[in-house]
Design a protein around this motif. Structure first.
Motif, mmCIF file in Angstrom:
data_model
loop_
_atom_site.group_PDB
_atom_site.id
_atom_site.type_symbol
_atom_site.label_atom_id
_atom_site.label_comp_id
_atom_site.label_asym_id
_atom_site.label_seq_id
_atom_site.Cartn_x
_atom_site.Cartn_y
_atom_site.Cartn_z
ATOM 1 N N ALA A 127 -11.033 -2.697 5.948
ATOM 2 C CA ALA A 127 -9.624 -2.736 5.534
ATOM 3 C C ALA A 127 -9.094 -4.161 5.471
ATOM 4 O O ALA A 127 -8.336 -4.522 4.555
ATOM 5 C CB ALA A 127 -8.773 -1.906 6.492
ATOM 6 N N ALA A 128 -9.496 -4.985 6.438
ATOM 7 C CA ALA A 128 -9.033 -6.377 6.450
ATOM 8 C C ALA A 128 -9.521 -7.129 5.226
ATOM 9 O O ALA A 128 -8.799 -7.979 4.668
ATOM 10 C CB ALA A 128 -9.510 -7.065 7.727
ATOM 11 N N VAL A 129 -10.728 -6.819 4.777
ATOM 12 C CA VAL A 129 -11.295 -7.480 3.600
ATOM 13 C C VAL A 129 -10.555 -7.043 2.333
ATOM 14 O O VAL A 129 -10.175 -7.867 1.497
ATOM 15 C CB VAL A 129 -12.798 -7.171 3.481
ATOM 16 C CG1 VAL A 129 -13.406 -7.878 2.277
ATOM 17 C CG2 VAL A 129 -13.527 -7.573 4.759
ATOM 18 N N ALA A 130 -10.354 -5.731 2.190
ATOM 19 C CA ALA A 130 -9.638 -5.221 1.015
ATOM 20 C C ALA A 130 -8.207 -5.743 0.982
ATOM 21 O O ALA A 130 -7.679 -6.078 -0.083
ATOM 22 C CB ALA A 130 -9.649 -3.696 1.030
ATOM 23 N N SER A 144 -9.308 8.883 11.328
ATOM 24 C CA SER A 144 -8.242 8.430 12.218
ATOM 25 C C SER A 144 -6.961 8.208 11.409
ATOM 26 O O SER A 144 -6.991 7.607 10.335
ATOM 27 C CB SER A 144 -8.638 7.121 12.900
ATOM 28 O OG SER A 144 -7.532 6.562 13.581
ATOM 29 N N SER A 145 -5.849 8.694 11.920
ATOM 30 C CA SER A 145 -4.580 8.558 11.209
ATOM 31 C C SER A 145 -4.256 7.107 10.879
ATOM 32 O O SER A 145 -3.658 6.800 9.848
ATOM 33 C CB SER A 145 -3.442 9.156 12.037
ATOM 34 O OG SER A 145 -3.574 10.546 12.137
ATOM 35 N N ALA A 146 -4.657 6.195 11.745
ATOM 36 C CA ALA A 146 -4.250 4.793 11.613
ATOM 37 C C ALA A 146 -4.896 4.069 10.439
ATOM 38 O O ALA A 146 -4.415 3.000 10.037
ATOM 39 C CB ALA A 146 -4.561 4.047 12.901
ATOM 40 N N VAL A 147 -5.963 4.600 9.876
ATOM 41 C CA VAL A 147 -6.702 3.873 8.845
ATOM 42 C C VAL A 147 -5.806 3.421 7.696
ATOM 43 O O VAL A 147 -5.837 2.260 7.276
ATOM 44 C CB VAL A 147 -7.876 4.725 8.299
ATOM 45 C CG1 VAL A 147 -8.487 4.081 7.056
ATOM 46 C CG2 VAL A 147 -8.942 4.896 9.371
ATOM 47 N N THR A 148 -4.981 4.310 7.170
ATOM 48 C CA THR A 148 -4.173 3.965 6.000
ATOM 49 C C THR A 148 -3.012 3.029 6.329
ATOM 50 O O THR A 148 -2.345 2.538 5.417
ATOM 51 C CB THR A 148 -3.626 5.223 5.306
ATOM 52 O OG1 THR A 148 -2.917 6.018 6.263
ATOM 53 C CG2 THR A 148 -4.748 6.047 4.693
ATOM 54 N N THR A 149 -2.772 2.786 7.610
ATOM 55 C CA THR A 149 -1.704 1.843 7.981
ATOM 56 C C THR A 149 -2.187 0.400 7.993
ATOM 57 O O THR A 149 -1.373 -0.521 8.150
ATOM 58 C CB THR A 149 -1.133 2.176 9.377
ATOM 59 O OG1 THR A 149 -2.121 1.882 10.388
ATOM 60 C CG2 THR A 149 -0.733 3.638 9.465
ATOM 61 N N LYS A 150 -3.472 0.181 7.819
ATOM 62 C CA LYS A 150 -4.036 -1.157 7.940
ATOM 63 C C LYS A 150 -3.862 -2.019 6.697
ATOM 64 O O LYS A 150 -4.094 -3.221 6.737
ATOM 65 C CB LYS A 150 -5.523 -1.070 8.317
ATOM 66 C CG LYS A 150 -5.777 -0.412 9.668
ATOM 67 C CD LYS A 150 -4.998 -1.110 10.773
ATOM 68 C CE LYS A 150 -5.179 -0.443 12.115
ATOM 69 N NZ LYS A 150 -4.384 -1.085 13.182
ATOM 70 N N SER A 151 -3.475 -1.411 5.592
ATOM 71 C CA SER A 151 -3.234 -2.175 4.364
ATOM 72 C C SER A 151 -2.499 -1.298 3.368
ATOM 73 O O SER A 151 -2.776 -0.091 3.282
ATOM 74 C CB SER A 151 -4.554 -2.646 3.746
ATOM 75 O OG SER A 151 -4.342 -3.174 2.451
ATOM 76 N N PRO A 152 -1.596 -1.877 2.573
ATOM 77 C CA PRO A 152 -0.928 -1.095 1.524
ATOM 78 C C PRO A 152 -1.852 -0.771 0.363
ATOM 79 O O PRO A 152 -1.460 -0.048 -0.560
ATOM 80 C CB PRO A 152 0.215 -2.020 1.080
ATOM 81 C CG PRO A 152 -0.258 -3.391 1.407
ATOM 82 C CD PRO A 152 -1.056 -3.250 2.664
ATOM 83 N N TYR A 153 -3.089 -1.273 0.413
ATOM 84 C CA TYR A 153 -4.051 -1.027 -0.664
ATOM 85 C C TYR A 153 -5.027 0.095 -0.325
ATOM 86 O O TYR A 153 -6.004 0.305 -1.042
ATOM 87 C CB TYR A 153 -4.815 -2.320 -0.984
ATOM 88 C CG TYR A 153 -3.902 -3.428 -1.429
ATOM 89 C CD1 TYR A 153 -3.336 -3.426 -2.705
ATOM 90 C CD2 TYR A 153 -3.561 -4.456 -0.556
ATOM 91 C CE1 TYR A 153 -2.467 -4.430 -3.112
ATOM 92 C CE2 TYR A 153 -2.691 -5.468 -0.949
ATOM 93 C CZ TYR A 153 -2.149 -5.443 -2.218
ATOM 94 O OH TYR A 153 -1.278 -6.441 -2.609
ATOM 95 N N ILE A 154 -4.765 0.839 0.763
ATOM 96 C CA ILE A 154 -5.668 1.915 1.196
ATOM 97 C C ILE A 154 -5.056 3.277 0.917
ATOM 98 O O ILE A 154 -3.876 3.515 1.190
ATOM 99 C CB ILE A 154 -5.979 1.804 2.698
ATOM 100 C CG1 ILE A 154 -6.644 0.471 3.018
ATOM 101 C CG2 ILE A 154 -6.888 2.955 3.142
ATOM 102 C CD1 ILE A 154 -6.904 0.264 4.503
#
Length: 406
Positions: A127-130, A144-154
């Motif tokens: 996610a950090a790379v994307a 995990s629910s948190a995955v999509t909170t790591k970037s607006p591009y996910i």
């Protein structure tokens, strides 16, 4: 999240003549996620990071088969652009490997979109790379629910643990359970499942009389099941990694006579998969599971998918939830590209994703514009035997379920 052979092709850059300065610049480009190498203007490259070898190879094979089945049915051209899929093997729950592969894909190999991810830690690392590259990332599993909170591009086309566990707890209470024993594997998805089942069930008035976390490498569950039998709950809530752990547990559940003691079984996604049903045999009969897909579900969309999937894999195995979420991820990518006229830049792509809705082998799916996460039906299934085959019979449903954690 959970769950589990063929290494994907790399891209070779051929040069006839090139000066030293240009070669140095290209080497630098290969390790900068946001950099752009030359790329055919009529091609969209999709980098799929999944587990093609190692302990989760079966999940990776399902994911790859879902992608290939979508291409078989719909072709590889969208909005005048050719879709090129590059498969990369993370070898299992290896966050550092996933991050390196994402860096290579979005840099040296000039992928327009990165996708895949069996495991949450791998998705988090990529996610950090994307995000830095401002490139779309489509999660095909990692729950995990948190995955999509790591970037607006996910965005995500699979599910979250909370999304399936909350309806299961609601159904359990609605159908009479009041005292439940919760047992989960001691890792992040298991802890999420335990927390959401307990929170939901107790809010309705039920009681979780015990909550036990078992080591991830557990192979013998007999002592735990004896304790459950002694505490006499009316149901058990179970969350284990896909495959053999499920089979070992359900066989011990039957051997200890918990079913005959009237302790009904409540499981999540994965318990209706062909491999688990086949290995578990008659021990699986009568258990209840909650999830978004089982290959035996009715409907024309699923029948069409099953036929194409069988052609893709040569009839070697049936699809599970991983293959369907990967199939739908390709549909989402194509739908977004059709809206953008073939443009895959992050901002335009994600804006197109927010309005996505489509028919699927699992039923109607959509993307929540606020969270970029999947909205779908969660089915309550009972495992039965029909015409000599173990099947998941849908007995209840919860429509348009969003991730309750958001």
């Amino acid at each position: 999240m959970r769950h589990t052979k063929l290494a994907g092709p790399g891209i070779a850059l051929r040069f006839t003549t090139i000066c030293a300065a240009a070669l140095s610049a290209l080497a630098t480009l290969a390790w900068q996620p946001g950099a752009q190498a030359a790329n055919a203007p009529d091609t969209i490259r999709i980098g799929v990071i999944t587990s093609l070898t190692g302990p989760a190879a079966q999940s990776g094979e399902q994911m790859k088969a879902g992608v290939e089945t979508w291409l078989r049915l719909h072709g590889a051209t969208v909005a005048g652009k050719k879709l090129e899929v590059l498969y990369k093997d993370d070898t299992g729950p290896q966050a550092d490997v996933a991050k390196r592969l994402a860096t290579e894909l979005l840099g040296r190999e000039n992928a327009d979109i990165v996708a895949g991810f069996v495991f949450t830690p791998n998705a988090m690392a990529a996610a950090a790379v994307a995000d830095k590259a401002k490139k779309p990332m489509v999660v095909m599993n990692a729950a995990s629910s948190a995955v999509t909170t790591k970037s607006p591009y996910i965005t995500r086309t699979s599910y979250t643990i909370a999304q399936s566990v909350k309806p299961l707890a609601e159904w359990a209470y609605k159908t009479g359970s009041r005292r439940v024993f919760s047992i989960v594997s001691d890792y992040a998805p298991g802890l999420d499942a335990d927390a959401w089942f307990g929170k939901t069930f107790t809010a309705l008035g039920g009681a979780v009389i015990s909550s036990v976390r078992v080591p991830l490498n557990t192979v013998d569950y007999s002592a735990y099941l004896q304790r459950i039998k002694d505490e006499k709950p009316d149901a058990i809530h179970v969350f284990l990694p896909n495959g053999q752990p499920m089979v070992s547990f359900i066989k011990a559940y039957k051997e200890k006579g918990l079913d005959k003691a009237g302790i009904r079984f409540l499981g999540g996604e994965g318990w209706a998969d062909e491999d688990v049903l086949g290995m578990g045999g008659d021990a699986m009969l009568g258990i209840y599971t909650a999830g978004f897909y089982a290959y035996s579900r009715p409907g024309a969309d699923n029948a069409r998918f099953l036929d194409a999937f069988a052609q893709t894999v040569g009839g070697r195995f049936k699809p599970n939830f991983l293959s369907v979420s990967s199939y739908d991820a390709m549909g989402l990518i194509a739908g977004a590209l059709a809206k953008t006229g073939g443009k895959a830049d992050g901002a335009a792509f994600m804006e197109a994703v927010k309005g996505y809705s489509a028919a699927s082998p699992r039923g109607t799916v959509a993307i929540d514009a606020a969270t970029r996460d999947i909205v779908q039906t969660i089915y309550i299934r009972r495992i039965d035997k029909k015409d000599g085959q173990y099947v998941a019979t849908e007995i209840d449903r919860y429509d348009a379920v969003k991730d309750p954690a958001k």
